[in-house]
Design an enzyme around this catalytic site. Sequence first.
Site, PDB file in Angstrom:
ATOM      1  N   HIS A 248      -8.451 -52.502 -15.243  1.00  0.00           N
ATOM      2  CA  HIS A 248      -9.203 -52.093 -14.064  1.00  0.00           C
ATOM      3  C   HIS A 248     -10.199 -50.990 -14.435  1.00  0.00           C
ATOM      4  CE1 HIS A 248      -4.997 -52.892 -12.161  1.00  0.00           C
ATOM      5  NE2 HIS A 248      -5.649 -54.040 -12.341  1.00  0.00           N
TER       6      HIS A 248
ATOM      7  N   TYR B 129      -2.410 -39.632 -13.533  1.00  0.00           N
ATOM      8  CA  TYR B 129      -3.832 -39.467 -13.820  1.00  0.00           C
ATOM      9  C   TYR B 129      -4.523 -38.650 -12.731  1.00  0.00           C
ATOM     10  CZ  TYR B 129      -3.771 -43.948 -11.205  1.00  0.00           C
ATOM     11  OH  TYR B 129      -3.538 -44.946 -10.299  1.00  0.00           O
TER      12      TYR B 129
END
Length: 492
Positions: A69, A132
């Site tokens: 992605h 993240y």
Amino acid sequence: MDFGKQLAAHETSIPGVIVFDLTVHGDNRGWFKENWQRSKMLKLGLPDFGPVQNNISYNESRGATRGIHAEPWDKLISIAAGKIFGAWVDLRPGASYGQVFCCELDPTRAIYVPRGVGNAYQALEDGTIYTYLVNAHWSAEQKKNYTFVNLADPQLNISWPIPLEKSIRSEADLHHPFLADALPMGPRKTFVVGSNGQLGRALQAEVARRGLEGWEFHDIESFDMCDPVAYEHIAWDTFGTIINAAAFTAVDKAETAEGRRAAWNINVEGVAKLCRVAAEHQLTLVHVSSDYVFDGIQESHNESEEFAPLGVYGQTKAAADALVAQLQRHFVVRSSWVIGDGKNFVRTMMDLSHRVAGGKLAQVSVVNDQIGRLTFTKDMAAGILWLLGYREGDTALDDRAPHAEFGTYNLTGSGASASWSDIAARIFDLTGGNGDAVKPVSTAEYFAEAPSPISPRPHYSTLALNKLSATGFVPANWEESLKAYIEAEQAR
């Protein structure tokens, strides 16, 4: 786990992707680390990307595989528990499109991944926790900008430690396109304020000529930069740049009670609102300034000269410059004597030249004690694109393209300085061959019978171009641009 690493950065085969060794302190109780330390990591090359959201992905079983992605934001990826095999694919348009980089991450390693680089990983241990930091908020609008590529694409040739047929994948990930059919990540958009002004029109023409992608042009009807509510309806995380081509420029009207309020509202309060949204969303703000921020005593003004405005208009422009300069990502583009598509000095002088030729006027008085150079909006538009990183032939702003250093740049036509009366005489000669009809007068004489108030003008308006020229952009000579401009006007 290696507890002996020192914080360090390592470049990879994909431009802008950086792997970090993290220092982890451990004993019989477990371990501790600084997962993200802005000051130390910036010194090692991490961009100051301004994270606004922290996401965590928990992977129950070894073999859980996610991707590939590419999202429209930058991210710093690290591991809180377990280990992953990561694969990153460049999905940004450019020479490195399709480039692959692979490595393992555990709690002692992190990786910075810029916008448009596809991300995938495979959990190598049960209970792996993947985390993240990202610098844009998730939204439905942002999701429209995602792009994908298939984990099993043979062209990528990724050697997954656990064969994909034995991995755990989502139904969606199984059906992503191969690289040959993937959509490259689109550019961050550019938001232009003041699209109906002379510079706004020049920017529209230059963008159309180059076929640039992702530009939005707004006039006061579609976006009023002084209205706080207008900002609530814009998906700012989808933009990378704001160009402010709007301003209150009626310098004499600014000396009146009504005009003073309007000038401060548009030139300062409106700019302050643009600065606020640019800071919040890590956007680059391009702001157009003026020679009126100076008193005009020096014959040439460089970018480091202190402000000394003589009138209200100059005061508002200086105040806005100071606001914009507080942003990390900004360009203040300072111009003088602007000429473009709209009411301007050249068109006025051409009309007067025709009237002289037709016998309706004998002479035209033009001031001879204000000295400077014309700035053609075509040059301004090209110079702004150059500073932002565009090169001729680009259709989008490459996130990896080299930019000029952020800051203030003078941008006018090049060539010798001249007075308004010198320029008027040239215009008359080029229009009707009657330059001798221009009568040079002092500013005091010109405004002797004018209704007050009149804004004071700088005596010298010439702006030094050394700093801009050092970036590789040299504006056209204003006299050549003037001739071309008049020829184009006469051909209409």
